[in-house]
Design an enzyme around this catalytic site. Sequence first.
Site, PDB file in Angstrom:
ATOM      1  N   THR A  18       0.833  -1.200   0.000  1.00 39.57           N
ATOM      2  CA  THR A  18       0.000   0.000   0.000  1.00 39.57           C
ATOM      3  C   THR A  18       0.869   1.253   0.000  1.00 39.57           C
ATOM      4  OG1 THR A  18      -1.562  -1.243   1.390  1.00 39.57           O
ATOM      5  CG2 THR A  18      -1.984   1.094   1.126  1.00 39.57           C
ATOM      6  N   SER A 113       6.108   3.747   8.693  1.00 36.07           N
ATOM      7  CA  SER A 113       4.941   4.494   9.165  1.00 36.07           C
ATOM      8  C   SER A 113       4.444   4.048  10.541  1.00 36.07           C
ATOM      9  CB  SER A 113       3.832   4.384   8.127  1.00 36.07           C
ATOM     10  OG  SER A 113       2.781   5.235   8.472  1.00 36.07           O
ATOM     11  N   HIS A 114       3.237   3.493  10.583  1.00 37.70           N
ATOM     12  CA  HIS A 114       2.619   3.152  11.870  1.00 37.70           C
ATOM     13  C   HIS A 114       3.130   1.821  12.423  1.00 37.70           C
ATOM     14  CE1 HIS A 114       0.416   1.292   8.626  1.00 37.70           C
ATOM     15  NE2 HIS A 114      -0.005   0.373   9.478  1.00 37.70           N
ATOM     16  N   LYS A 126      10.197   3.944   0.441  1.00 39.38           N
ATOM     17  CA  LYS A 126       9.381   4.151  -0.753  1.00 39.38           C
ATOM     18  C   LYS A 126       9.945   5.274  -1.599  1.00 39.38           C
ATOM     19  CE  LYS A 126       5.880   7.162   1.248  1.00 39.38           C
ATOM     20  NZ  LYS A 126       4.476   7.517   1.220  1.00 39.38           N
ATOM     21  N   ASP A 277       1.448   9.680  13.600  1.00 39.44           N
ATOM     22  CA  ASP A 277       2.061   8.353  13.493  1.00 39.44           C
ATOM     23  C   ASP A 277       3.572   8.443  13.281  1.00 39.44           C
ATOM     24  OD1 ASP A 277       2.108   9.243  10.863  1.00 39.44           O
ATOM     25  OD2 ASP A 277       1.724   7.259  10.027  1.00 39.44           O
ATOM     26  N   ASP A 279       5.667   8.376  10.791  1.00 42.08           N
ATOM     27  CA  ASP A 279       6.259   9.261   9.783  1.00 42.08           C
ATOM     28  C   ASP A 279       5.499  10.566   9.613  1.00 42.08           C
ATOM     29  OD1 ASP A 279       4.143   7.812   8.708  1.00 42.08           O
ATOM     30  OD2 ASP A 279       4.925   7.933   6.673  1.00 42.08           O
ATOM     31  N   ASP A 281       2.389  11.362   8.770  1.00 44.10           N
ATOM     32  CA  ASP A 281       1.373  11.653   7.763  1.00 44.10           C
ATOM     33  C   ASP A 281      -0.049  11.399   8.256  1.00 44.10           C
ATOM     34  OD1 ASP A 281       1.688   8.917   7.755  1.00 44.10           O
ATOM     35  OD2 ASP A 281       2.044   8.729   5.593  1.00 44.10           O
ATOM     36  N   ARG A 282      -0.178  10.798   9.439  1.00 43.24           N
ATOM     37  CA  ARG A 282      -1.533  10.561   9.950  1.00 43.24           C
ATOM     38  C   ARG A 282      -1.818  11.391  11.184  1.00 43.24           C
ATOM     39  NH1 ARG A 282      -2.860   4.260   9.921  1.00 43.24           N
ATOM     40  NH2 ARG A 282      -1.570   3.630   8.158  1.00 43.24           N
ATOM     41  N   THR A 344      -7.572   2.124  -1.427  1.00 46.49           N
ATOM     42  CA  THR A 344      -6.793   2.508  -0.250  1.00 46.49           C
ATOM     43  C   THR A 344      -5.340   2.816  -0.624  1.00 46.49           C
ATOM     44  OG1 THR A 344      -8.202   1.202   1.185  1.00 46.49           O
ATOM     45  CG2 THR A 344      -5.978   1.630   1.968  1.00 46.49           C
ATOM     46  N   GLU A 363      -8.454   9.442   4.215  1.00 44.13           N
ATOM     47  CA  GLU A 363      -8.661   8.011   4.414  1.00 44.13           C
ATOM     48  C   GLU A 363      -9.129   7.768   5.840  1.00 44.13           C
ATOM     49  OE1 GLU A 363      -6.031   5.236   2.061  1.00 44.13           O
ATOM     50  OE2 GLU A 363      -4.570   6.608   2.899  1.00 44.13           O
ATOM     51  N   GLU A 364      -9.919   6.706   5.993  1.00 40.96           N
ATOM     52  CA  GLU A 364     -10.440   6.375   7.324  1.00 40.96           C
ATOM     53  C   GLU A 364      -9.331   6.019   8.318  1.00 40.96           C
ATOM     54  OE1 GLU A 364      -9.959   3.202   8.566  1.00 40.96           O
ATOM     55  OE2 GLU A 364      -8.890   2.791   6.690  1.00 40.96           O
ATOM     56  N   SER A 365      -8.136   5.737   7.804  1.00 40.40           N
ATOM     57  CA  SER A 365      -7.032   5.346   8.670  1.00 40.40           C
ATOM     58  C   SER A 365      -6.329   6.559   9.280  1.00 40.40           C
ATOM     59  CB  SER A 365      -6.029   4.524   7.868  1.00 40.40           C
ATOM     60  OG  SER A 365      -5.648   5.240   6.703  1.00 40.40           O
ATOM     61  N   LYS A 376      -0.494  12.434   2.624  1.00 44.29           N
ATOM     62  CA  LYS A 376      -1.340  12.835   3.725  1.00 44.29           C
ATOM     63  C   LYS A 376      -0.471  13.562   4.743  1.00 44.29           C
ATOM     64  CE  LYS A 376      -1.374   8.042   5.456  1.00 44.29           C
ATOM     65  NZ  LYS A 376      -0.669   7.301   4.386  1.00 44.29           N
ATOM     66  N   ARG A 496      -8.940  -6.138   7.752  1.00 42.49           N
ATOM     67  CA  ARG A 496      -9.623  -4.923   8.185  1.00 42.49           C
ATOM     68  C   ARG A 496     -11.099  -5.042   7.794  1.00 42.49           C
ATOM     69  NH1 ARG A 496      -5.285  -2.085   9.692  1.00 42.49           N
ATOM     70  NH2 ARG A 496      -3.517  -1.779   8.291  1.00 42.49           N
TER      71      ARG A 496
HETATM   72  C1  VG1 Z   1      -2.818   1.395   5.717  1.00 41.30           C
HETATM   73  C2  VG1 Z   1      -4.072   2.232   5.696  1.00 41.30           C
HETATM   74  C3  VG1 Z   1      -4.100   3.101   4.453  1.00 41.30           C
HETATM   75  C4  VG1 Z   1      -2.824   3.934   4.382  1.00 41.30           C
HETATM   76  C5  VG1 Z   1      -1.615   3.026   4.456  1.00 41.30           C
HETATM   77  C6  VG1 Z   1      -0.319   3.795   4.501  1.00 41.30           C
HETATM   78  O1  VG1 Z   1      -2.833   0.517   4.624  1.00 41.30           O
HETATM   79  O2  VG1 Z   1      -5.218   1.429   5.750  1.00 41.30           O
HETATM   80  O3  VG1 Z   1      -5.241   3.917   4.488  1.00 41.30           O
HETATM   81  O4  VG1 Z   1      -2.787   4.677   3.198  1.00 41.30           O
HETATM   82  O5  VG1 Z   1      -1.674   2.229   5.630  1.00 41.30           O
HETATM   83  O6  VG1 Z   1      -0.334   4.697   5.536  1.00 41.30           O
HETATM   84  P1  VG1 Z   1      -3.231  -1.028   4.757  1.00 41.30           P
HETATM   85  O7  VG1 Z   1      -2.957  -1.618   3.409  1.00 41.30           O
HETATM   86  O8  VG1 Z   1      -2.443  -1.590   5.876  1.00 41.30           O
HETATM   87  O9  VG1 Z   1      -4.691  -1.022   5.116  1.00 41.30           O
HETATM   88  V1  VG1 Z   1       1.065   5.002   6.395  1.00 41.30           V
HETATM   89  O10 VG1 Z   1       0.682   6.190   7.440  1.00 41.30           O
HETATM   90  O11 VG1 Z   1       1.468   3.479   6.814  1.00 41.30           O
HETATM   91  O12 VG1 Z   1       2.209   5.530   5.205  1.00 41.30           O
HETATM   92 CO    CO Z   2       2.294   7.083   8.080  1.00 41.84          CO
END
Ligand code: VG1
Ligand code: CO
Length: 543
Positions: A18, A113-114, A126, A277, A279, A281-282, A344, A363-365, A376, A496
């Site tokens: 993703t 990221s998270h 990336k 989070d 990095d 972005d959230r 997504t 995004e809902e995340s 983001k 999910r």
């Molecule tokens: C998750 C989230 C998605 C987000 C992605 C990257 O992906 O659901 O909305 O864009 O993380 O975000 P997945 O495939 O695990 O559902 V981040 O903040 O990890 O760069």
């Molecule tokens: Co992130």
Amino acid sequence: MTVKTIATTPFDGQKPGTSGLRAKTRVFMQPHYLENFVQAVFDTVGPLKGKTLTLGGDGRYFNTEAIQTILKMAAANEAARVVVGRDGLLSTPAASAVIRNRKTDGGLILSASHNPGGEDGDFGIKYNIPAGGPAPESITGAIHVRTGEISEYRILEASDVNLSVEGETQLGSTIVEVIDPVAIYAELMRALFDFEAIRGLFASGFRMRFDAMHAVTGPYARAILEDTLGAPAGTVINAVPLPDFGGGHPDPNPVYAAGLMAEMFSDAAPEFGAASDGDGDRNMIVGRNTYVTPSDSLAVLAANAHLAPGYAGGIAGIARSMPTSRAADRVAAKLGVEAFATPTGWKFFGTLLDAGRVTICGEESAGTGSNHVREKDGLWAVLLWLNLLAVKKIPVADVMAEHWATYGRDYYSRHDYEEVDKTAAEGLMDDLRAALPDLAGREIDGLTITEADDFAYTDPVDGSRAEKQGIRIVFGDAARGVLRLSGTGTVGATLRVYLERFEPDPAKQGDDPQVALAQVSAAVQTLTGISDRLGRATPDVRT
Ligand code: VG1
Ligand code: CO
């Protein structure tokens, strides 16, 4: 300094998900793993000769070592210049801002990221394109193909660059420019928001807590909220980026940001709370005694963006990822602007933003952002919230009540089953997919399925196609369940389950979302048998 050409063989599975390539840190630390991927990027988007790159990461374990390796590889591949954040730090939105501001030929962002960090945690990388956004699937696919055929990479034999001091260093024929990781980003924020109004808000005694979760946003939040906008010292907590994020899980949701939630629901709660989070972005938005779901936050920000100077002229359109609730669509309809539902992942918003079709995406995340960058942006969302609170001068709870009274409430929750058995999770999805043609008309737990499909998307700008992007089970106009497998995990699979239900009646908008969604949740359970098939009685996370 000599350029060495190192013979190598491909690693399986260097396939960006993703959001980039993610794997266990120890996987990334093995010889050639990072190098193979980086050379594959250079080979795919290059030749790198004469080009400039932006480089930075979220500061997790292995960040600095990876940056040093990439600098030496960029030099061996004859890049003209690499712009790198001091100490190797750049939040994801700041990296996007730097790529755009400095007009570099894209950039490399090091983050998972998270996902938790540390030697036993996760690492990631990336490539972002020159527009500043994550590479689209056409490029990530080509990079993946290249990782499968790679036989050598180039690296300069040189000593490490001092990343702790701003300025330029020569590395072979490449200039390494170490920049303040915050400055370009902070200037951009100043241009978008009414800093005077927000400063006035803090001066009036408004209190806030920002939990940086020991991740990269700390320095940004301190510089902007405390040093520039006058929020009291200590407003930003866990502000120093740590290689292992203090052992925590830098995912800003009520479960992993439990400390912030407890404070916001206590007698001593400040007016406003937020978390970001790994990095940056959230974002998670919390008012006193009020958790704002990310889907609602997107809708509120879109409805009120005109209150901030950067969006005073109105917005062109709103895009949301498909599993995100339809609250944003209702705002778009009222504003008379276009609404889009994409797969997504932020990479799907890039074409719409570049074409000027949308201004705000989410995004809902807990990812929200705008056309100011192509990622983001957690702190951006927090500042837009602060801007609107400074104008409206009402509590977050009242903002939400007003919003729902106007648009109706989309009750929303995501249930995550983390690190479950991959075969079992894929089997569940495959069986559900196979059953799709016969589902419409079926009644389950008092709800009737009106539509069921596997989401496929054709990009309205470039016509590219993405399939199998999440299974939708629609129960009439009111309710919906969506199931998809995460593309960011590194162990097993994460399922999910996204649940929503629309409630137009203001008298019925005050329920606990888990209660309001119990019937939809039960119907999805009955249909798919998650608990039995995955051996999990309850989800690990409910947002
Ligand atoms: C998750 C989230 C998605 C987000 C992605 C990257 O992906 O659901 O909305 O864009 O993380 O975000 P997945 O495939 O695990 O559902 V981040 O903040 O990890 O760069
Ligand atoms: Co992130």
